[in-house]
Design an enzyme around this catalytic site. Structure first.
Site, PDB file in Angstrom:
ATOM      1  N   LYS A   1      53.347 -23.309  45.330  1.00  0.00           N
ATOM      2  CA  LYS A   1      52.159 -24.025  45.196  1.00  0.00           C
ATOM      3  C   LYS A   1      51.377 -23.768  44.026  1.00  0.00           C
ATOM      4  O   LYS A   1      50.992 -24.853  43.386  1.00  0.00           O
ATOM      5  CB  LYS A   1      51.269 -23.301  46.041  1.00  0.00           C
ATOM      6  CG  LYS A   1      50.077 -23.825  46.389  1.00  0.00           C
ATOM      7  CD  LYS A   1      49.130 -23.450  47.682  1.00  0.00           C
ATOM      8  CE  LYS A   1      48.645 -21.961  47.679  1.00  0.00           C
ATOM      9  NZ  LYS A   1      47.277 -22.273  47.018  1.00  0.00           N
TER      10      LYS A   1
ATOM     11  N   GLY B   1      40.982 -23.304  45.930  1.00  0.00           N
ATOM     12  CA  GLY B   1      40.506 -22.722  44.825  1.00  0.00           C
ATOM     13  C   GLY B   1      41.281 -22.941  43.581  1.00  0.00           C
ATOM     14  O   GLY B   1      40.597 -23.033  42.507  1.00  0.00           O
TER      15      GLY B   1
ATOM     16  N   ASP C   1      48.482 -12.376  46.972  1.00  0.00           N
ATOM     17  CA  ASP C   1      48.500 -13.172  48.087  1.00  0.00           C
ATOM     18  C   ASP C   1      49.356 -12.690  49.366  1.00  0.00           C
ATOM     19  O   ASP C   1      49.409 -13.290  50.217  1.00  0.00           O
ATOM     20  CB  ASP C   1      48.948 -14.636  47.776  1.00  0.00           C
ATOM     21  CG  ASP C   1      48.062 -15.492  46.639  1.00  0.00           C
ATOM     22  OD1 ASP C   1      47.150 -15.133  46.994  1.00  0.00           O
ATOM     23  OD2 ASP C   1      48.686 -16.167  46.074  1.00  0.00           O
TER      24      ASP C   1
ATOM     25  N   ARG D   1      39.756 -11.513  53.131  1.00  0.00           N
ATOM     26  CA  ARG D   1      41.022 -10.971  53.610  1.00  0.00           C
ATOM     27  C   ARG D   1      41.321  -9.751  54.197  1.00  0.00           C
ATOM     28  O   ARG D   1      42.022  -9.331  54.752  1.00  0.00           O
ATOM     29  CB  ARG D   1      42.131 -11.532  52.840  1.00  0.00           C
ATOM     30  CG  ARG D   1      42.511 -12.932  52.729  1.00  0.00           C
ATOM     31  CD  ARG D   1      43.871 -13.279  52.240  1.00  0.00           C
ATOM     32  NE  ARG D   1      44.174 -14.518  52.188  1.00  0.00           N
ATOM     33  CZ  ARG D   1      44.649 -15.493  51.464  1.00  0.00           C
ATOM     34  NH1 ARG D   1      45.029 -14.901  50.356  1.00  0.00           N
ATOM     35  NH2 ARG D   1      44.938 -16.603  51.654  1.00  0.00           N
TER      36      ARG D   1
HETATM   37  C1  S3P Z   1      46.650 -18.701  41.970  1.00  0.00           C
HETATM   38  C2  S3P Z   1      46.191 -17.515  41.563  1.00  0.00           C
HETATM   39  C3  S3P Z   1      45.782 -16.673  42.393  1.00  0.00           C
HETATM   40  C4  S3P Z   1      46.258 -16.724  43.952  1.00  0.00           C
HETATM   41  C5  S3P Z   1      46.161 -18.131  44.280  1.00  0.00           C
HETATM   42  C6  S3P Z   1      46.912 -19.199  43.498  1.00  0.00           C
HETATM   43  C7  S3P Z   1      46.961 -19.812  40.917  1.00  0.00           C
HETATM   44  O1  S3P Z   1      44.204 -16.621  42.680  1.00  0.00           O
HETATM   45  O2  S3P Z   1      45.397 -16.023  44.649  1.00  0.00           O
HETATM   46  O3  S3P Z   1      46.731 -18.429  45.561  1.00  0.00           O
HETATM   47  O4  S3P Z   1      47.740 -20.764  41.004  1.00  0.00           O
HETATM   48  O5  S3P Z   1      46.501 -19.501  39.716  1.00  0.00           O
HETATM   49  P1  S3P Z   1      43.230 -15.713  41.517  1.00  0.00           P
HETATM   50  O6  S3P Z   1      43.551 -16.539  40.146  1.00  0.00           O
HETATM   51  O7  S3P Z   1      41.846 -15.974  42.232  1.00  0.00           O
HETATM   52  O8  S3P Z   1      43.756 -14.358  41.414  1.00  0.00           O
END
Ligand code: S3P
Length: 480
Positions: A51, A126, A350, A381
Site C-alpha cells: 500500500k 491518511g 500497522d 487501535r
Molecule cells: C504509512 C505510514 C504509517 C502507517 C501507514 C502508512 C506510509 O503511518 O501506519 O499505514 O505509507 O507512510 P504514520 O506515518 O502515521 O506512522
C-alpha cells in the site's frame, strides 16, 4: 466512536450527529465475515501490492518527466483515492487488463500539475492526505483536501506546522489541527528549506516534507526519532533526486526533475502479516507467502513471530526496483510471549492488532509499549483492539501506550465489529480461526482498503469462512 446503520440504497447525504456537527453518510456495500474453527492452513499464496509503495508510485510517477510503469499496483480503496487525486491534478493514468495489473502514469513533470476544479477527496486514507499536503504546498495553485469523517478526526498539525515553517500557506479546522485542509499555493515563490526534528516517528510526515522539499529553494532535512519506512527515499533516489541519509537525518536537495519509474510493487508485508499469524496460531499449519517486501523498516512482525517461537524462513531473497523481496515460509510451533517496545515497534506499527491476536495464543505476558501512535490510526487501535478481542474472551488490557496480553487463552466465537478499520477487521477474522464456535465480523468490507481478496486468500489456504452481503450500510464517526 464508529457507528453503523443499515439503510435503503441511497446516495451520500449528511445527517446531524451532535449539536453543530454534520456527518456525511456514504452508502457502501457492507459485508459480514463468518469464521469457524480452522483446520490446518496449508499452501502457497501471494498478497496484493504494498500500500505505501503504491501510493508513492502514483504521486511520484505523476510528477516525473515521462511515462512510469507500475506493475502490481494495489487497487485498494486507499490507493484509489490517491489515484483519483492525481487524475484530478491533470495526470493521465492508463490501466492494464485485470490479469495484467499494470498502470501507466503520464507524468506531468515537477511543475506541470494543474489546479483541480473540486476538492480532492482523500476518503479514509491518511497517507493520501498527508503526502498530498506536502506535494500541493509548493504548487502555484490553490487546492482543497477533504476526507471521510474518520479521517477528519486524525491529527494534521504534524504536517501543517513544518510546512508553514517552509512558507506554505495552509489552513485547516481548529487552527490547522484537523482536515479539511485548504492550501493557498505559493505563487511564483518557492518554499524555503527546513531542518526539522519529527516529534513523532512518522513516515507520512517525513514523506510529506520530502515531497515539499522538491519545491523548496534549499535543502530540507528531516530528523527521525526512530527509523520509519523508507520507501519514499528509495524511490526518489531511483528517480534521480538528490537525497541522502546521515544517521537519523534524511536530506533532500533541490532537484530539477524526476526520471520516470519502472517498478513492480512488492507484496505488502502488512497484508502478509495476517496470513503469517493465522498460520502461526492454527495448529499444524505451514504456508509460504511469495514475493513479500522484506524492507527492514517493515520487518518487525515476522521477526517478532520468530522470537516468539514460530519457525519462519526467508527464502529466495531478491531485489525489485530498490526494495528487498523474498518468500516467507512459516511453520506453526508453540508460541511464547514477547516484549515489544522502542524502535522495533515502529517497524510493525500497522501490525500491532494482529500481533495482539498472536499473543492471545502465546504462553506468558506479552507487553507492547511505546505505541501511542496507535491511538490516532483509522481507529484508536489500542482501545478498539482490546475491546473487540475481549468480546472473544482474550485477556488483554489497554495501557496508555500499548497493550498487555496474557495467554494462551481459548477464544470463544462472538459477534465483533471492524469499527471501520481494515486492520482490526482482518485481525479479528484471524482470531476467529482459533475460537470455538462462530465469530462474525461486521463491517468486513473495509478489508478492501488494503487487502482486496483477503477472505478468498484465507479460504484458499483451508480456512472455513464465508462472506455475506452486500447489504447497503453506512458508517460515520462522531465524537460522542
Ligand atoms: C504509512 C505510514 C504509517 C502507517 C501507514 C502508512 C506510509 O503511518 O501506519 O499505514 O505509507 O507512510 P504514520 O506515518 O502515521 O506512522
Amino acid at each position: 466512536m464508529a457507528h453503523s446503520l443499515t439503510l435503503p440504497m441511497t446516495p451520500a447525504y449528511t445527517i446531524p450527529v451532535a449539536p453543530g456537527l454534520l456527518a456525511t453518510v456514504r452508502p457502501t456495500a457492507a459485508s459480514r465475515l463468518t469464521v469457524r474453527p480452522s483446520p490446518p492452513l496449508h499452501g502457497d499464496c501471494v498478497v496484493p501490492g504494498d500500500k505505501s509503495i503504491s501510493h508513492r508510485a502514483v504521486i511520484l510517477g505523476g510528477i516525473a518527466t515521462g511515462l512510469s510503469r507500475v506493475r502490481g499496483f494495489l487497487y485498494g480503496a486507499d490507493c484509489q483515492a490517491t489515484l483519483l487525486a492525481l487524475t484530478a491534478l491533470g495526470c493521465v493514468i492508463e490501466f492494464g487488463a485485470a490479469r495484467e495489473p499494470e498502470i501507466v502514469i503520464h507524468g506531468r513533470g515537477l511543475h506541470g500539475l494543474r489546479e483541480p476544479s473540486a476538492p480532492l477527496d482523500c476518503q479514509n486514507s491518511g497517507t493520501t492526505m498527508r503526502l498530498l499536503t506536502g506535494l500541493l504546498a509548493g504548487q502555484q495553485f490553490a487546492s482543497f483536501l477533504v476526507g471521510s469523517p474518520q479521517l477528519c478526526q486524525r491529527p494534521m498539525e504534524r504536517v501543517v506546522r513544518p510546512l508553514r515553517q517552509m512558507g506554505a500557506q495552509l489552513i485547516g479546522r481548529e487552527g490547522g489541527r484537523l482536515a479539511p485542509l485548504a492550501l493557498a499555493g505559493c505563487g511564483e515563490r518557492p518554499l524555503s528549506g527546513l531542518a526539522y526534528e519529527l516529534p513523532v516517528a512518522s513516515a507520512q510526515v517525513k514523506s510529506c516534507l520530502l515531497l515539499a522539499g522538491l519545491y523548496a529553494d534549499a535543502a530540507v532535512s528531516v530528523h527521525e526519532p526512530a527509523a520509519t519506512r523508507d520507501h519514499s527515499e528509495r524511490m526518489l533516489r531511483n528517480m534521480g533526486a538528490r537525497i541522502e541519509r546521515t544517521g537519523d537525518v534524511v536530506t533532500i536537495h533541490p532537484t530539477p526533475e524526476l526520471q520516470p519509474l519502472t517498478l513492480t510493487v512488492p507484496g505488502d508485508a502488512s497484508a502478509a502479516a495476517f496470513l503469517l499469524v493465522a498460520a502461526a496460531i492454527v495448529s499444524g499449519s505451514e504456508l509460504t507467502v511469495r514475493g513479500v517486501g522484506i524492507n527492514p523498516t517493515r520487518s518487525g512482525l515476522w521477526s517478532t513471530l520468530g522470537t516468539m517461537g514460530a519457525e519462519i524462513s526467508v527464502e529466495n531473497p531478491r531485489e525489485s526496483a530498490g526494495e528487498p523481496v523474498a518468500d516467507l515460509r512459516l511453520r506453526q510451533r508453540a508460541l511464547s510471549a514477547a516484549y515489544c517496545r522502542g524502535p522495533n515497534v515502529v517497524t510493525m506499527i500497522d501490525e500491532i492488532p494482529i500481533l495482539a491476536v498472536a499473543a492471545t495464543q502465546a504462553r506468558g505476558r506479552t507487553v507492547i509499549a511505546d505505541a501511542s501512535e496507535l491511538r490516532v490510526k483509522e481507529t484508536d487501535r489500542i482501545a478498539a483492539t482490546a475491546a473487540e478481542l475481549r468480546k472473544l474472551g482474550a485477556d488483554i488490557t489497554p495501557t496508555q501506550d500499548g497493550l498487555i496480553i496474557v495467554g494462551p487463552t481459548r477464544l470463544r466465537g462472538a459477534a465483533v465489529s471492524s469499527r471501520g478499520d481494515h486492520r482490526l477487521a482482518m485481525a479479528l477474522c484471524v482470531a476467529g480461526l482459533v475460537a470455538t464456535g462462530e465469530t462474525t465480523i461486521d463491517g468486513a468490507e473495509v478489508t478492501a482498503d488494503s487487502f482486496p481478496g483477503f477472505s478468498a486468500t484465507l479460504r484458499s489456504l483451508g480456512a472455513d469462512l464465508t462472506e455475506t452481503g452486500p447489504v447497503i450500510a453506512a458508517t460515520w464517526s462522531a465524537s460522542d
